[in-house]
Design an enzyme around this catalytic site. Sequence first.
Site, PDB file in Angstrom:
ATOM      1  N   HIS A  64       0.822  -1.215   0.000  1.00 38.95           N
ATOM      2  CA  HIS A  64       0.000   0.000   0.000  1.00 38.95           C
ATOM      3  C   HIS A  64       0.856   1.265   0.000  1.00 38.95           C
ATOM      4  O   HIS A  64       1.910   1.319   0.621  1.00 38.95           O
ATOM      5  CB  HIS A  64      -1.010   0.010   1.148  1.00 38.95           C
ATOM      6  CG  HIS A  64      -0.439   0.009   2.531  1.00 38.95           C
ATOM      7  ND1 HIS A  64      -0.178   1.164   3.220  1.00 38.95           N
ATOM      8  CD2 HIS A  64      -0.080  -0.998   3.361  1.00 38.95           C
ATOM      9  CE1 HIS A  64       0.298   0.862   4.423  1.00 38.95           C
ATOM     10  NE2 HIS A  64       0.379  -0.448   4.540  1.00 38.95           N
TER      11      HIS A  64
ATOM     12  N   ASP B 246      -0.285   4.421   0.918  1.00 42.69           N
ATOM     13  CA  ASP B 246      -0.592   5.448   1.922  1.00 42.69           C
ATOM     14  C   ASP B 246       0.172   5.214   3.221  1.00 42.69           C
ATOM     15  O   ASP B 246       0.637   4.111   3.502  1.00 42.69           O
ATOM     16  CB  ASP B 246      -2.100   5.484   2.220  1.00 42.69           C
ATOM     17  CG  ASP B 246      -2.624   4.202   2.863  1.00 42.69           C
ATOM     18  OD1 ASP B 246      -2.235   3.104   2.415  1.00 42.69           O
ATOM     19  OD2 ASP B 246      -3.405   4.298   3.823  1.00 42.69           O
TER      20      ASP B 246
ATOM     21  N   GLU C 230      -5.006   1.832   2.705  1.00 41.07           N
ATOM     22  CA  GLU C 230      -4.988   0.626   3.544  1.00 41.07           C
ATOM     23  C   GLU C 230      -5.121   0.984   5.016  1.00 41.07           C
ATOM     24  O   GLU C 230      -5.808   0.316   5.789  1.00 41.07           O
ATOM     25  CB  GLU C 230      -3.695  -0.154   3.312  1.00 41.07           C
ATOM     26  CG  GLU C 230      -3.664  -1.538   3.956  1.00 41.07           C
ATOM     27  CD  GLU C 230      -3.054  -1.588   5.346  1.00 41.07           C
ATOM     28  OE1 GLU C 230      -3.094  -2.658   5.959  1.00 41.07           O
ATOM     29  OE2 GLU C 230      -2.553  -0.560   5.851  1.00 41.07           O
ATOM     30  N   GLU C 231      -4.464   2.076   5.405  1.00 35.76           N
ATOM     31  CA  GLU C 231      -4.402   2.441   6.827  1.00 35.76           C
ATOM     32  C   GLU C 231      -5.752   2.873   7.383  1.00 35.76           C
ATOM     33  O   GLU C 231      -5.928   2.946   8.588  1.00 35.76           O
ATOM     34  CB  GLU C 231      -3.378   3.566   7.038  1.00 35.76           C
ATOM     35  CG  GLU C 231      -1.946   3.185   6.662  1.00 35.76           C
ATOM     36  CD  GLU C 231      -1.319   2.164   7.617  1.00 35.76           C
ATOM     37  OE1 GLU C 231      -2.000   1.745   8.570  1.00 35.76           O
ATOM     38  OE2 GLU C 231      -0.161   1.793   7.397  1.00 35.76           O
TER      39      GLU C 231
HETATM   40 ZN    ZN Z   1       1.021  -1.469   6.296  1.00 31.67          ZN
END
Ligand code: ZN
Length: 411
Positions: A80, A82, A177-178
């Site tokens: 990811h 981000d 993702e976060e």
């Molecule tokens: Zn991660």
Amino acid sequence: MADSVTDRFLRYVVIDTQSDAKSPTQPSTEKQKNLGRLLAEELLAIGVTDAHLDEHGYVYGTIPATTSKNNVPVICFTAHMDTAPDFSGTGVKPQVVKNYQGGDIQLVGDRSQVIRVSEHPVLKDLVGHDIVTSDGTTLLGADDKAGIAEIMSAAEFLINNPDIKHGAIRILFTTDEEIGRGVDKVDLKKLGADFGYTMDGETAGTIEDETFSADAVEIAIKGVAMHPGFAYGKMENAIRIAGAIIDRLPKDQAPETTRGRDGFIHPTGISGVMEKSNLSFIVRDFTEEGLKTKEALLEKITREVMAGYPGSSYTFTVKEQYRNMKVVLDRHPEIVEYAVEAIRRAGMEPVRGSIRGGTDGSRLSFMGLPCPNIFAGGHAFHSPLEFVSSQDMEKAVKTIVELARLWEERA
Ligand SMILES: [Zn+2]
């Protein structure tokens, strides 16, 4: 000469890609596309001819097969772009401690920030490594730009070494993702992979094939409200009822008293007035059975407390959040077995781990793309103390290459 994985990493971390849970858009922050555009360009430059950034901010690309076998599965490697909203990712100034000689690492931009061996004992294994940190005023973004740099370097290596036989390999870089929205807009049909690997774990050599199974529970209590002056023998205060439930929660099943493979019941919200109150919980366990046992216990506590308040009532609602990806991965044991073997071939002793949380991989697994998590080498995620070793990132690149080779070899 090809860029080293560290050169790539240093180039990516200075691009601010912090995601934002409060934003309704996808990607949640437009700036994530700045990294996406660069990655798509770099993929094209190394010969990934179909690389592109889509409207949701995802980057897709394919390393074409070099094998003549036609039964090699299509593998996806994903990471990811981000960084976590927990700590600033603006103006990252990466620092490299060359040939680390042990001891605490003081960060140069904020003298109060020290990566201590006592708090990060993994440092003892990194003597002689080159360690990348932030300057202490921002996070570093090794989570997950280490994973991105590793996949990029492996792609370049495989394209420059066509004598290494492998099947088609898909690359996927995701946004957000976060904030738990990393795979919301992934087009699995377009991706066309049989399974994948997230490069988003920590310590070199680890492979994680388990996540928590997760539910949320809401308890809504209706009490009996009245003027406190006339309440004798009649009032049933919903605030007191909620307090009694919290008080009876088992102390040894809390996040702060459990680790390893033990789950927990965790109150996350409480609100109320005399006539009604609401309690929010998250429940976590590695097994479905453990999850159900904890929910049954929570309901039993609620029922027993409510028995003392005959005029009051309650509702108890369970909402499924996500499930342990092991259920899916156990149906395809070779996905994890080959990763274990690739880690060994890359010169490490494989360690299998469980994630006390969820990952994009767990959601992808249930969407039809079984997807365990391989180490990316970073530590102290989401904090200004985040660090990663160059040598460990190189080991991750090697693991990806070995894994590609292994699937061809065994097909
Ligand atoms: Zn991660």
